[in-house]
Design a protein around this motif. Structure first.
Motif, mmCIF file in Angstrom:
data_model
loop_
_atom_site.group_PDB
_atom_site.id
_atom_site.type_symbol
_atom_site.label_atom_id
_atom_site.label_comp_id
_atom_site.label_asym_id
_atom_site.label_seq_id
_atom_site.Cartn_x
_atom_site.Cartn_y
_atom_site.Cartn_z
ATOM 1 N N PHE A 249 0.847 -1.190 0.000
ATOM 2 C CA PHE A 249 0.000 0.000 0.000
ATOM 3 C C PHE A 249 0.886 1.245 0.000
ATOM 4 O O PHE A 249 1.705 1.433 0.905
ATOM 5 N N MET A 250 0.717 2.081 -1.009
ATOM 6 C CA MET A 250 1.517 3.301 -1.175
ATOM 7 C C MET A 250 0.647 4.522 -0.901
ATOM 8 O O MET A 250 -0.436 4.667 -1.481
ATOM 9 N N LEU A 251 1.110 5.396 -0.008
ATOM 10 C CA LEU A 251 0.377 6.605 0.344
ATOM 11 C C LEU A 251 0.628 7.691 -0.699
ATOM 12 O O LEU A 251 1.774 7.955 -1.074
ATOM 13 N N PHE A 252 -0.454 8.311 -1.169
ATOM 14 C CA PHE A 252 -0.376 9.383 -2.151
ATOM 15 C C PHE A 252 -1.003 10.649 -1.581
ATOM 16 O O PHE A 252 -2.016 10.591 -0.874
ATOM 17 N N GLU A 253 -0.395 11.787 -1.886
ATOM 18 C CA GLU A 253 -0.996 13.094 -1.631
ATOM 19 C C GLU A 253 -1.171 13.755 -2.992
ATOM 20 O O GLU A 253 -0.227 14.303 -3.565
ATOM 21 N N GLY A 254 -2.369 13.631 -3.547
ATOM 22 C CA GLY A 254 -2.579 14.016 -4.930
ATOM 23 C C GLY A 254 -1.928 12.990 -5.843
ATOM 24 O O GLY A 254 -2.239 11.803 -5.797
ATOM 25 N N ASN A 255 -1.010 13.456 -6.675
ATOM 26 C CA ASN A 255 -0.269 12.558 -7.552
ATOM 27 C C ASN A 255 1.153 12.297 -7.061
ATOM 28 O O ASN A 255 1.980 11.744 -7.794
ATOM 29 N N THR A 256 1.427 12.701 -5.825
ATOM 30 C CA THR A 256 2.770 12.567 -5.265
ATOM 31 C C THR A 256 2.827 11.390 -4.310
ATOM 32 O O THR A 256 2.004 11.283 -3.385
ATOM 33 N N ARG A 257 3.791 10.521 -4.539
ATOM 34 C CA ARG A 257 3.999 9.410 -3.612
ATOM 35 C C ARG A 257 4.633 9.928 -2.325
ATOM 36 O O ARG A 257 5.621 10.660 -2.361
ATOM 37 N N LYS A 258 4.080 9.504 -1.189
ATOM 38 C CA LYS A 258 4.614 9.901 0.114
ATOM 39 C C LYS A 258 5.371 8.767 0.806
ATOM 40 O O LYS A 258 6.099 9.008 1.753
ATOM 41 N N GLY A 259 5.207 7.558 0.341
ATOM 42 C CA GLY A 259 5.906 6.425 0.942
ATOM 43 C C GLY A 259 4.968 5.260 1.195
ATOM 44 O O GLY A 259 3.743 5.408 1.189
ATOM 45 N N VAL A 260 5.559 4.092 1.415
ATOM 46 C CA VAL A 260 4.754 2.902 1.678
ATOM 47 C C VAL A 260 4.148 2.997 3.078
ATOM 48 O O VAL A 260 4.718 3.606 3.990
ATOM 49 N N LEU A 261 2.986 2.389 3.227
ATOM 50 C CA LEU A 261 2.279 2.419 4.503
ATOM 51 C C LEU A 261 2.685 1.245 5.378
ATOM 52 O O LEU A 261 2.745 0.098 4.918
ATOM 53 N N SER A 262 2.971 1.534 6.624
ATOM 54 C CA SER A 262 3.163 0.484 7.610
ATOM 55 C C SER A 262 1.852 0.255 8.352
ATOM 56 O O SER A 262 0.883 1.010 8.184
ATOM 57 N N HIS A 263 1.817 -0.773 9.172
ATOM 58 C CA HIS A 263 0.572 -1.059 9.896
ATOM 59 C C HIS A 263 0.258 0.040 10.901
ATOM 60 O O HIS A 263 -0.912 0.381 11.112
ATOM 61 N N ARG A 264 1.294 0.623 11.517
ATOM 62 C CA ARG A 264 1.059 1.702 12.474
ATOM 63 C C ARG A 264 0.542 2.958 11.765
ATOM 64 O O ARG A 264 -0.372 3.628 12.252
ATOM 65 N N THR A 265 1.144 3.293 10.642
ATOM 66 C CA THR A 265 0.700 4.469 9.899
ATOM 67 C C THR A 265 -0.718 4.292 9.388
ATOM 68 O O THR A 265 -1.537 5.216 9.427
#
Length: 497
Positions: free
Chosen positions: A141-157
């Motif tokens: 699961f990759m976190l996006f802010e608009g079209n910008t990648r913010k990083g992969v999601l961990s379970h805590r995040t």
């Protein structure tokens, strides 16, 4: 890799092993060197032994290992090198690979319980299975802010963002995840069939009094460990290349901290890179000096550059090989470390650590270490079964015995956690149990320095012993007895590669 093995199989009829010069003086007193009475069609060749063992080793080290998802845009050769690295680790330290699989298995179970499959009358369940738990730990699961990648999601995040209503829960079914996987139940069954056939062949050779070669004994150890690896990774997707996007909801900018919403650990890539430069012996001053053109330097600066270049050359030819070995041992130590890099996701990372798995509790860590120690001792005991095998020389026999003892003793030296965990599991009010627990704790505290010394010296010895056993397994094929070439006829009717 599988294509190469298939081509070799097709041309194996025209390949014969060439005689090699012995590396050690031969001890002919223990060998029956009399030629066989005839060349029977039901006898196997050295190539048959090699094909059987190499195909099984390939199944145990390449096909059975399930890597995490690579970074976006990763080249095919980078993905292949990662698979090759995992294959090497699976051959050198298969117990550590099983420990990684066990940690991910526990994490997948925990995530399944947290976002469990929907039940009647329950509105909070998200329909997750162990496959979803594995997918999250793979960096799925990759976190996006608009079209910008913010990083992969961990379970805590993921949990924190869901609680703050900053994202929607990722709705992806198990079937959709498995559709991204390059492996299915059929391919896994074929690998299990190959390893099962090999184990059955070794058992039947022993039952019929036929000689088992050293290479077959080594491969048998990998085949046994492969069963554990496949059990813990049965529901993990294989060969997934892309992650699922998870978008931040439209929220006022003042309410979003773009540095904290996806940070899982205080360590970031910049610090790791700096430590890497320091590890291989290159300081920041050396790198900056190299970037300058010699024509822009005068006097003392030019002399400094020459000295720096000499230092770097010495690092390349002397310190770098030593530090490379140190890096290998650090990698081995990082695989099982619950508090190491393999348990956390760096800030803004586009992929998880190669051996990433969710961090566990101390109690679970003790049970994991205990189980892996037992598995490691079983792996070493299989090699010890060749204690009285026939070797071309006495020196090779001694090397085999010492190396087999080392790979059995090193996991045994790490088995303090087994006894301590078992004692903790017993009734805590028992006076006898309390005394035993206190004695073990005092003994462990008293021997902390000596135990650390054993582990520090044990890891290099273990790796050296593993390489020695692998090398000797192939070298010993140069001189086989007629009994080692005899075929167990019924195994030919079982499906195998």
């Amino acid at each position: 890799m599988l294509l190469i093995l298939s081509l070799l199989y097709l041309v194996r009829g025209g390949i014969h092993a060439a005689p090699t010069a012995p590396l050690f003086p031969r001890d002919t007193s223990t060998l029956n060197l009399s030629p066989p009475a005839c060349t029977c069609p039901d006898q196997r060749t050295i190539w048959d032994i090699l094909w059987s063992c190499l195909s099984t080793l390939f199944a145990c080290s390449w096909v059975a290992v399930h890597p995490n998802i690579p970074a976006p845009g990763a080249k095919w050769w980078h993905v292949a090198l990662t698979r090759l690295e995992l294959m090497v680790w699976a051959i050198i330290a298969p117990e550590m690979m099983i420990l990684w699989a066990m940690r991910q298995w526990l994490g997948a179970r925990e995530l399944e319980k947290t976002y469990k499959a929907p039940r009647s009358g329950c509105q909070t369940d998200k329909g997750w299975t162990k496959t979803h738990g594995y997918f999250l730990q793979m960096g799925g699961f990759m976190l996006f802010e608009g079209n910008t990648r913010k990083g992969v999601l961990s379970h805590r995040t993921l949990e924190a963002l869901l609680e703050e209503d900053k994202i929607k829960f990722p709705n992806i079914t198990e079937e959709e995840i498995q559709d991204r996987s390059k492996g299915d139940a059929l391919s896994k069954t074929l690998v299990i069939g190959q390893t099962t056939w090999f184990i059955a062949q070794c058992i039947s050779r022993k039952a019929q009094g036929l000689v088992t070669t050293e290479l077959e004994l080594v491969t048998l150890g990998f085949a046994v460990l492969n069963a554990f690896m496949y059990y813990f990774w049965w529901n993990k997707p294989l060969g997934v290349r892309t992650s699922v996007p998870v978008y931040l909801l439209d929220t006022p900018t003042d309410n979003i901290d773009s540095t904290d919403i996806y940070v899982d650990h205080e360590n970031d890539r910049s610090r790791t890179t700096a430590e890497t430069f320091k590890t291989i012996g290159f300081g920041r001053h050396h790198v900056n000096m190299i970037r300058l053109s010699p024509g822009k330097l005068k006097g003392a600066d030019k002399l400094t550059l020459i000295v720096d270049e000499l230092i770097i050359l010495s690092n390349i030819f002397y310190l770098s090989p030593v530090n490379a070995v140190v890096a290998i041992f650090r990698k081995l130590a990082d695989m099982p470390a619950p508090g190491g890099d393999s348990s956390f996701i760096a800030t803004g990372a586009m992929q998880v650590h190669t051996f990433y798995a969710m961090s566990t509790t101390d109690r679970k860590d003790s049970s994991l270490n205990g189980c892996v120690s037992l598995i490691g001792m079983v792996f070493g005991a299989i090699h010890c079964a060749g204690w009285n095998f026939l070797f071309p020389s006495r020196a090779e026999l001694i090397l085999w015995r010492i190396s087999s003892f080392v790979i059995t003793a090193v996991p045994l030296s790490m088995a303090w956690g087994i006894a301590l965990y078992l004692v903790r599991m017993l009734h805590p009010t028992s006076h006898f149990v309390e005394e035993v627990r206190r004695g073990l704790m005092e003994l462990m505290d008293f021997n902390t320095a000596s135990t650390s010394s054993v582990l520090v010296s044990g890891i290099p010895l273990y790796v050296l012993a593993r390489f020695t056993l692998l090398a000797e397994a192939f070298i010993a094929l140069r001189n086989l007895s007629p009994s080692a070439l005899a075929v167990v006829r019924w195994t030919s009717f079982l499906p195998h590669i």
